[in-house]
Design an enzyme around this catalytic site. Structure first.
Site, PDB file in Angstrom:
ATOM      1  N   TRP A 127      46.469  62.524  20.841  1.00 53.23           N
ATOM      2  CA  TRP A 127      46.510  62.265  22.236  1.00 53.23           C
ATOM      3  C   TRP A 127      47.745  63.145  22.837  1.00 53.23           C
ATOM      4  O   TRP A 127      48.970  63.386  22.346  1.00 53.23           O
ATOM      5  CB  TRP A 127      47.209  60.839  22.269  1.00 53.23           C
ATOM      6  CG  TRP A 127      47.320  60.426  23.577  1.00 53.23           C
ATOM      7  CD1 TRP A 127      46.644  60.427  24.654  1.00 53.23           C
ATOM      8  CD2 TRP A 127      48.568  59.379  24.085  1.00 53.23           C
ATOM      9  NE1 TRP A 127      46.816  59.881  25.774  1.00 53.23           N
ATOM     10  CE2 TRP A 127      47.991  59.093  25.097  1.00 53.23           C
ATOM     11  CE3 TRP A 127      49.462  58.975  23.695  1.00 53.23           C
ATOM     12  CZ2 TRP A 127      49.073  58.325  26.393  1.00 53.23           C
ATOM     13  CZ3 TRP A 127      50.434  58.341  23.993  1.00 53.23           C
ATOM     14  CH2 TRP A 127      50.186  58.080  25.506  1.00 53.23           C
ATOM     15  N   ASP A 208      50.381  54.725  15.494  1.00 52.28           N
ATOM     16  CA  ASP A 208      49.977  54.328  16.919  1.00 52.28           C
ATOM     17  C   ASP A 208      48.739  53.545  17.041  1.00 52.28           C
ATOM     18  O   ASP A 208      47.743  54.102  16.656  1.00 52.28           O
ATOM     19  CB  ASP A 208      49.882  55.562  17.674  1.00 52.28           C
ATOM     20  CG  ASP A 208      49.950  55.651  19.253  1.00 52.28           C
ATOM     21  OD1 ASP A 208      49.565  54.208  19.528  1.00 52.28           O
ATOM     22  OD2 ASP A 208      49.618  56.439  19.945  1.00 52.28           O
ATOM     23  N   ALA A 210      46.428  51.721  19.450  1.00 52.22           N
ATOM     24  CA  ALA A 210      46.281  51.532  21.050  1.00 52.22           C
ATOM     25  C   ALA A 210      44.966  50.880  21.206  1.00 52.22           C
ATOM     26  O   ALA A 210      44.611  50.540  22.321  1.00 52.22           O
ATOM     27  CB  ALA A 210      46.501  52.671  21.873  1.00 52.22           C
ATOM     28  N   LYS A 243      44.368  48.252  26.578  1.00 48.04           N
ATOM     29  CA  LYS A 243      42.917  48.194  26.386  1.00 48.04           C
ATOM     30  C   LYS A 243      42.480  46.887  26.178  1.00 48.04           C
ATOM     31  O   LYS A 243      41.451  46.791  26.469  1.00 48.04           O
ATOM     32  CB  LYS A 243      42.410  49.501  25.131  1.00 48.04           C
ATOM     33  CG  LYS A 243      43.420  50.779  25.539  1.00 48.04           C
ATOM     34  CD  LYS A 243      42.722  51.685  26.869  1.00 48.04           C
ATOM     35  CE  LYS A 243      43.851  52.555  27.102  1.00 48.04           C
ATOM     36  NZ  LYS A 243      44.304  53.618  26.348  1.00 48.04           N
TER      37      LYS A 243
HETATM   38  N1  PMP Z   1      48.341  55.937  22.194  1.00 50.71           N
HETATM   39  C1  PMP Z   1      47.174  56.620  22.234  1.00 50.71           C
HETATM   40  C2  PMP Z   1      46.552  57.283  21.145  1.00 50.71           C
HETATM   41  C3  PMP Z   1      46.461  56.315  23.735  1.00 50.71           C
HETATM   42  O1  PMP Z   1      45.181  56.749  23.562  1.00 50.71           O
HETATM   43  C4  PMP Z   1      47.164  55.484  24.509  1.00 50.71           C
HETATM   44  C5  PMP Z   1      46.466  55.344  25.945  1.00 50.71           C
HETATM   45  N2  PMP Z   1      45.920  56.461  26.473  1.00 50.71           N
HETATM   46  C6  PMP Z   1      48.503  55.162  24.487  1.00 50.71           C
HETATM   47  C7  PMP Z   1      49.027  55.318  23.091  1.00 50.71           C
HETATM   48  C8  PMP Z   1      49.191  54.527  25.271  1.00 50.71           C
HETATM   49  O2  PMP Z   1      48.660  53.717  26.494  1.00 50.71           O
HETATM   50  P1  PMP Z   1      49.325  52.861  27.474  1.00 50.71           P
HETATM   51  O3  PMP Z   1      51.077  53.507  27.692  1.00 50.71           O
HETATM   52  O4  PMP Z   1      48.666  52.832  28.704  1.00 50.71           O
HETATM   53  O5  PMP Z   1      49.698  51.449  26.713  1.00 50.71           O
END
Ligand code: PMP
Length: 394
Positions: A127, A208, A210, A243
């Site tokens: 990401w 991570d 998510a 999500k």
């Molecule tokens: N890690 C990954 C791999 C993601 O794709 C995302 C969302 N795009 C996030 C972390 C964090 O998302 P958020 O801060 O919106 O909770």
């Protein structure tokens, strides 16, 4: 003085969204943005979230501060969701954060405080925000091989070879499930090999997670994270509720530091509260409270899980439809990886020129690296994408 500021590069996905909006074609298709959409292109508020908000509106009596690390009930509920019972609660230090991004940032900050010389191993690709936060923090990164662009699967041998360069005190960033941007994931047996290297080398895993619930199910998607946390002496876990609860703008996330013993757990907890304090003081509470209410209430939880299961089934069926259309059109099985990928994204393996052709000739918008958001499709647009891919020579 403000004139002396450096100019910042525009975010590529936001720029793509602007280009999409400006496109006058009625049949254009947006596969760029990283947000779940239903078959009507809408990002709904989940039923259980609405119900919890209604209850909260009636029952909440104060908006006073909670605690620097957030509400312990949120930590308990999320630790249970992500880790189940594989780690004793008294080994978990944690802090609520603004979204998963806040948790990722906190994880990197914590690593840097513990070891200023730590290198962070990151998957190639990852990401993009991982890289820009690490760059901003001035932390050295090492990219380990991850995606094999010929097979569109994980390059397991390359990954294990590159992790052989880990040194004690380094950190390794891993996506717990539903890898963004590729959609390609390690099998559980490969995770065991990764754990063996990490523990032998004395490195620290940062997971991570998510998209728990977007791949194969809440427990299946957490299986790798649970294996790591129960096998390694220490693990950092950055969880996002954006999500799976659909509460993107409420900014709800949690960083967990699974520690080896009670004294390092206390140290980690103190440092997490300290870091929250320096950054934004108290973390946001509204989203965390909704999540806690849903996870603690049997009826709300069942409804949330049912709706999430429905979303997941929809994405899986779009994957299968796309793979099957492409099998027919290409008269080969070379796109079957799409059915094997998991989560909201897949990298198609198209060149930047092919991505541009699909945009120009068919009004199909995807990120330049050919990442598509599966949830941007519906049963009617899948054949359009399949045809466009073949036309563009993918
Ligand atoms: N890690 C990954 C791999 C993601 O794709 C995302 C969302 N795009 C996030 C972390 C964090 O998302 P958020 O801060 O919106 O909770």
């Amino acid at each position: 003085m403000l004139n002396d500021l450096p100019s910042q590069a525009e975010d590529k996905i936001l720029a793509l969204m602007a280009q999409f909006r400006a496109d006058p074609r009625d049949d254009k298709i947006d596969l760029g943005v990283g947000v779940y959409r239903n078959a009507h292109g809408h990002t709904p508020i989940m039923r259980a979230v609405k119900s919890a908000e209604t209850i909260l509106l009636e029952t909440q009596e104060t908006k006073s501060y909670v605690a620097l690390a957030g509400d312990p009930a949120f930590t308990r509920a999320m630790a249970d969701l992500v880790l189940g019972d594989v780690v004793a609660q008294n080994r978990i230090a944690a802090a609520a954060t603004p979204g998963g991004t806040g948790a990722v940032r906190l994880a990197f900050d914590l690593v840097r405080m513990a070891n200023p010389d730590a290198r962070v191993f990151v998957p190639g690709p990852t990401w993009p925000n991982h890289l820009s936060i690490l760059d901003y923090l001035g932390m050295p990164t090492v990219t380990y091989r991850y995606f094999d662009s010929t097979t569109c699967e994980v390059d397991v041998a390359g990954l294990l070879e590159d992790m052989g360069d880990l040194r004690a005190g380094d950190a390794v960033l891993l996506h717990g499930c539903c890898h963004n941007p590729t959609g390609a994931n390690l099998a559980l047996t490969d995770w065991q090999a990764v754990i063996d290297i990490i523990t032998t080398k004395g490195a620290l895993p940062i997971i991570d997670i998510a998209y728990q619930g977007f791949g194969d199910g809440l427990d299946d998607d957490a299986a790798a994270t649970r294996l790591v946390a129960s096998s390694c002496p220490e693990t950092l876990i950055a969880a996002s509720c954006s999500k799976n609860f659909g509460i993107y703008r409420e900014r709800t996330g949690l960083l967990m530091a699974v520690s080896n013993d009670a004294s390092s757990c206390d140290l980690a907890q103190g440092n997490l509260a300290y870091l929250n304090r320096q950054t934004y003081s108290f973390p946001p509470d509204h989203g965390a409270r909704l999540v806690t209410m849903i996870l603690e209430d049997e009826t709300l939880r069942a409804d949330w899980q049912a709706e999430l299961a429905n979303m997941r089934a929809g994405m899986l069926s779009l994957r299968q439809q796309l793979a099957s259309e492409l099998r027919t059109l290409s008269n080969s099985d070379r796109f079957d990886f799409l059915a094997g990928h998991r989560g909201m994204f897949s990298r198609l393996g198209a060149s930047p020129e092919q991505v541009a052709r699909m945009r120009e000739d068919h009004g199909i918008y995807m990120v330049g690296d050919s990442r598509i958001n599966i949830a941007g499709l519906n049963t009617d647009t899948v054949p359009v994408l399949a045809r466009a891919m073949i036309d563009a020579g993918v």
